[in-house]
Design a protein around this motif. Structure first.
Motif, PDB file in Angstrom:
ATOM      1  N   ARG A  22       0.820  -1.217   0.000  1.00 40.42           N
ATOM      2  CA  ARG A  22       0.000   0.000   0.000  1.00 40.42           C
ATOM      3  C   ARG A  22       0.852   1.265   0.000  1.00 40.42           C
ATOM      4  O   ARG A  22       0.392   2.331  -0.420  1.00 40.42           O
ATOM      5  CB  ARG A  22      -0.934  -0.008   1.226  1.00 40.42           C
ATOM      6  CG  ARG A  22      -1.881   1.155   1.185  1.00 40.42           C
ATOM      7  CD  ARG A  22      -2.763   1.263   2.417  1.00 40.42           C
ATOM      8  NE  ARG A  22      -3.573   2.461   2.321  1.00 40.42           N
ATOM      9  CZ  ARG A  22      -4.134   3.048   3.352  1.00 40.42           C
ATOM     10  NH1 ARG A  22      -4.009   2.540   4.561  1.00 40.42           N
ATOM     11  NH2 ARG A  22      -4.843   4.139   3.188  1.00 40.42           N
ATOM     12  N   SER A  25       0.269   5.121  -1.362  1.00 46.43           N
ATOM     13  CA  SER A  25       0.281   6.287  -0.472  1.00 46.43           C
ATOM     14  C   SER A  25       1.271   7.344  -0.968  1.00 46.43           C
ATOM     15  O   SER A  25       0.989   8.546  -0.904  1.00 46.43           O
ATOM     16  CB  SER A  25       0.620   5.852   0.953  1.00 46.43           C
ATOM     17  OG  SER A  25      -0.280   4.836   1.365  1.00 46.43           O
ATOM     18  N   SER A  54      -5.618  10.376   6.591  1.00 46.65           N
ATOM     19  CA  SER A  54      -5.781   9.754   5.282  1.00 46.65           C
ATOM     20  C   SER A  54      -4.472   9.706   4.495  1.00 46.65           C
ATOM     21  O   SER A  54      -4.042   8.634   4.092  1.00 46.65           O
ATOM     22  CB  SER A  54      -6.857  10.531   4.509  1.00 46.65           C
ATOM     23  OG  SER A  54      -7.122   9.934   3.275  1.00 46.65           O
ATOM     24  N   HIS A  97      -6.458   5.034  -8.920  1.00 45.02           N
ATOM     25  CA  HIS A  97      -7.257   4.242  -7.969  1.00 45.02           C
ATOM     26  C   HIS A  97      -7.292   2.759  -8.351  1.00 45.02           C
ATOM     27  O   HIS A  97      -8.136   2.021  -7.861  1.00 45.02           O
ATOM     28  CB  HIS A  97      -8.673   4.816  -7.846  1.00 45.02           C
ATOM     29  CG  HIS A  97      -8.726   6.133  -7.119  1.00 45.02           C
ATOM     30  ND1 HIS A  97      -9.873   6.827  -6.886  1.00 45.02           N
ATOM     31  CD2 HIS A  97      -7.736   6.885  -6.558  1.00 45.02           C
ATOM     32  CE1 HIS A  97      -9.605   7.946  -6.226  1.00 45.02           C
ATOM     33  NE2 HIS A  97      -8.308   8.015  -6.024  1.00 45.02           N
ATOM     34  N   GLN A 134      -6.173   2.094  -0.895  1.00 44.78           N
ATOM     35  CA  GLN A 134      -7.376   1.785  -0.120  1.00 44.78           C
ATOM     36  C   GLN A 134      -8.150   3.038   0.258  1.00 44.78           C
ATOM     37  O   GLN A 134      -7.612   4.141   0.222  1.00 44.78           O
ATOM     38  CB  GLN A 134      -6.952   1.038   1.150  1.00 44.78           C
ATOM     39  CG  GLN A 134      -6.208  -0.244   0.811  1.00 44.78           C
ATOM     40  CD  GLN A 134      -5.795  -1.030   2.032  1.00 44.78           C
ATOM     41  OE1 GLN A 134      -5.957  -0.571   3.161  1.00 44.78           O
ATOM     42  NE2 GLN A 134      -5.270  -2.216   1.812  1.00 44.78           N
ATOM     43  N   ARG A 138     -11.351   4.516   3.165  1.00 48.16           N
ATOM     44  CA  ARG A 138     -12.056   4.236   4.418  1.00 48.16           C
ATOM     45  C   ARG A 138     -13.567   4.152   4.182  1.00 48.16           C
ATOM     46  O   ARG A 138     -14.126   4.877   3.364  1.00 48.16           O
ATOM     47  CB  ARG A 138     -11.770   5.355   5.433  1.00 48.16           C
ATOM     48  CG  ARG A 138     -10.361   5.344   5.999  1.00 48.16           C
ATOM     49  CD  ARG A 138     -10.044   6.671   6.654  1.00 48.16           C
ATOM     50  NE  ARG A 138     -10.114   7.757   5.676  1.00 48.16           N
ATOM     51  CZ  ARG A 138     -10.308   9.032   5.985  1.00 48.16           C
ATOM     52  NH1 ARG A 138     -10.472   9.392   7.241  1.00 48.16           N
ATOM     53  NH2 ARG A 138     -10.360   9.943   5.035  1.00 48.16           N
TER      54      ARG A 138
HETATM   55  C1  HEM Z   1     -10.476  12.408  -9.469  1.00 48.05           C
HETATM   56  C2  HEM Z   1     -10.516  12.915  -8.269  1.00 48.05           C
HETATM   57  C3  HEM Z   1     -10.053  12.177  -7.063  1.00 48.05           C
HETATM   58  C4  HEM Z   1     -10.756  12.012  -5.919  1.00 48.05           C
HETATM   59  C5  HEM Z   1     -12.129  12.575  -5.615  1.00 48.05           C
HETATM   60  C6  HEM Z   1      -9.965  11.204  -5.033  1.00 48.05           C
HETATM   61  C7  HEM Z   1     -10.328  10.818  -3.765  1.00 48.05           C
HETATM   62  C8  HEM Z   1      -9.694   9.852  -3.016  1.00 48.05           C
HETATM   63  C9  HEM Z   1     -10.165   9.337  -1.769  1.00 48.05           C
HETATM   64  C10 HEM Z   1     -11.404   9.837  -1.041  1.00 48.05           C
HETATM   65  C11 HEM Z   1      -9.316   8.358  -1.370  1.00 48.05           C
HETATM   66  C12 HEM Z   1      -9.426   7.511  -0.095  1.00 48.05           C
HETATM   67  C13 HEM Z   1      -9.021   8.309   1.107  1.00 48.05           C
HETATM   68  C14 HEM Z   1      -9.333   7.655   2.429  1.00 48.05           C
HETATM   69  O1  HEM Z   1     -10.313   6.947   2.554  1.00 48.05           O
HETATM   70  O2  HEM Z   1      -8.556   7.880   3.376  1.00 48.05           O
HETATM   71  C15 HEM Z   1      -8.290   8.265  -2.358  1.00 48.05           C
HETATM   72  C16 HEM Z   1      -7.247   7.385  -2.319  1.00 48.05           C
HETATM   73  C17 HEM Z   1      -6.226   7.374  -3.240  1.00 48.05           C
HETATM   74  N1  HEM Z   1      -6.054   8.267  -4.283  1.00 48.05           N
HETATM   75 FE1  HEM Z   1      -7.424   9.539  -4.992  1.00 48.05          FE
HETATM   76  N2  HEM Z   1      -8.784  10.891  -5.657  1.00 48.05           N
HETATM   77  C18 HEM Z   1      -8.785  11.468  -6.895  1.00 48.05           C
HETATM   78  C19 HEM Z   1      -7.766  11.443  -7.812  1.00 48.05           C
HETATM   79  C20 HEM Z   1      -6.548  10.845  -7.583  1.00 48.05           C
HETATM   80  C21 HEM Z   1      -5.376  11.043  -8.384  1.00 48.05           C
HETATM   81  C22 HEM Z   1      -5.287  12.005  -9.578  1.00 48.05           C
HETATM   82  C23 HEM Z   1      -4.396  10.267  -7.861  1.00 48.05           C
HETATM   83  C24 HEM Z   1      -2.967  10.126  -8.291  1.00 48.05           C
HETATM   84  C25 HEM Z   1      -2.515  10.409  -9.484  1.00 48.05           C
HETATM   85  C26 HEM Z   1      -4.971   9.568  -6.734  1.00 48.05           C
HETATM   86  C27 HEM Z   1      -4.339   8.608  -5.983  1.00 48.05           C
HETATM   87  C28 HEM Z   1      -4.914   7.936  -4.933  1.00 48.05           C
HETATM   88  C29 HEM Z   1      -4.328   6.765  -4.328  1.00 48.05           C
HETATM   89  C30 HEM Z   1      -3.107   6.028  -4.821  1.00 48.05           C
HETATM   90  C31 HEM Z   1      -5.131   6.419  -3.242  1.00 48.05           C
HETATM   91  C32 HEM Z   1      -4.902   5.305  -2.212  1.00 48.05           C
HETATM   92  C33 HEM Z   1      -3.956   5.833  -1.150  1.00 48.05           C
HETATM   93  C34 HEM Z   1      -3.590   4.853  -0.063  1.00 48.05           C
HETATM   94  O3  HEM Z   1      -4.010   3.714  -0.060  1.00 48.05           O
HETATM   95  O4  HEM Z   1      -2.836   5.290   0.836  1.00 48.05           O
HETATM   96  N3  HEM Z   1      -6.256   9.977  -6.579  1.00 48.05           N
HETATM   97  N4  HEM Z   1      -8.533   9.199  -3.348  1.00 48.05           N
END
Ligand code: HEM
Length: 319
Positions: free
Chosen positions: A57, A61, A97, A193, A197, A199
């Motif tokens: 993960r 992150s 987060s 995505h 992960q 929440r």
């Molecule tokens: C399109 C709009 C986006 C929204 C609304 C969004 C929203 C979110 C949310 C709500 C989470 C989970 C947070 C949690 O539950 O703590 C998440 C996780 C994540 N997001 Fe996005 N995201 C977006 C775009 C992106 C982009 C552009 C990237 C990278 C290029 C990205 C990479 C990630 C990754 C890799 C995770 C997992 C992180 C982990 O497991 O630590 N996201 N995102």
């Protein structure tokens, strides 16, 4: 001869103007540390590889940390609060987060031993994001370097700029276009995505209330996300191959198995981005190529360069 010499002039003008254009269009260069810290890239690469080997993960992150920094790309996300500003760590999209700070701090201390005061925290974030994607089986790209670190951070800016998972398609398009991205780039970047992960509190509304969701998928998601408990229970964003950086995210969307409301918005009845999602669900190579280009563009968003900002000695504090 005259023709030859005017040809020379022509090439000279073309050469200098393309050089000038190159400098103006991006002040970042991939060989920035070649002479000042030749081991920088290998130190970061091996630290990321071992962090991801320890916990898959962490790759997700670190990728997300760069994204959340980058609506500025100046390592402001790494700053702790001070008496003069409230930083970004406690902004709603980041609180409890975003993670990976320890890995960045560890990389920074190795770099400070190898070449003190040279490598910026913002560049570490950009390289670590690329190396994370590669570690998870995704595409690679050249990271332009030479970003410098901010001397301040803004909780309000982070709250305003980072898109909410409750946004509808039009809101997602606007949030990214505010930063200069096309709709296609917003869609391809969302493919991040495919790993990591989320929440329960973030996707509860989707799995209990929305109708454009696969019934079996919703039922299985509910087992780890009760209707009124387990807010911080974690579930994979990609229900099929979560530890791999692949195009399964888009296949899931086509099957109404997007976990976040914002994910599924990219493929809805009559949606304007449906064909992009279908295209990426059918083509690994189109996803990888377009993701890599969009990440380069993201990494170039308003960096501090030249003599602006500073090279922090400790990523969590201004010097
Ligand atoms: C399109 C709009 C986006 C929204 C609304 C969004 C929203 C979110 C949310 C709500 C989470 C989970 C947070 C949690 O539950 O703590 C998440 C996780 C994540 N997001 Fe996005 N995201 C977006 C775009 C992106 C982009 C552009 C990237 C990278 C290029 C990205 C990479 C990630 C990754 C890799 C995770 C997992 C992180 C982990 O497991 O630590 N996201 N995102």
């Amino acid at each position: 001869m005259a023709i030859h010499s005017s040809n020379n002039n022509y090439f000279y003008i073309m050469f200098t103007s393309s050089l000038l254009f190159g400098i103006c269009s991006s002040q970042l260069t991939s060989n920035f540390y070649d002479s000042t810290c030749p081991k920088a890239l290998s130190i970061i690469k091996s630290a990321v590889a071992s962090a991801v080997a320890k916990e898959h993960r962490m790759g997700a992150s670190l990728l997300r940390l760069h994204f959340h920094d980058c609506f500025g790309c100046d390592a402001s996300i790494l700053l702790d609060d001070t008496s003069t500003f409230t930083g970004e760590k406690t902004a709603a999209p980041n609180l409890n987060s975003v993670r990976g700070f320890d890995v960045i701090d560890n990389i920074k201390s190795q770099l400070e031993s190898a070449c003190p005061g040279i490598v910026s925290c913002a560049d570490i974030l950009a390289i670590a994001a690329r190396d994370s994607v590669v570690s998870l089986g995704g595409p690679s790209w050249n990271v332009g370097l030479g970003r410098r670190d901010s001397t301040s951070a803004s909780k309000d800016a982070a709250t305003k700029d980072i898109p909410s998972p409750l946004l509808d398609l039009s809101g997602l398009i606007t949030a990214f276009s505010n930063k200069g991205f096309t709709t296609q780039e917003m869609v391809v970047l969302s493919g991040a995505h495919t790993t990591g992960q989320a929440r329960c509190q973030i996707f509860r509304g989707r799995i209990y209330n929305e109708t454009n969701i696969d019934t079996n998928f919703a039922t299985s998601m509910k087992s780890n996300c009760p209707s009124s408990d387990g807010d911080s229970n974690l579930t994979a964003l990609d229900v099929t191959t979560n530890v791999l950086f692949d195009n399964a995210y888009f296949k899931n969307l086509v099957n109404n198995k997007g976990l976040l409301h914002s994910d599924q918005q990219l493929f809805i009845s009559g949606g304007s981005t449906n064909s992009l999602v279908t295209n990426y669900s059918n083509s690994y190579s189109a996803f990888f190529a377009d993701f890599a280009s969009a990440m380069v563009k993201m990494g170039n968003l308003s960096p501090l360069t030249g003599t602006t900002g500073q090279i922090r000695a400790n990523c969590t504090k201004v010097n």
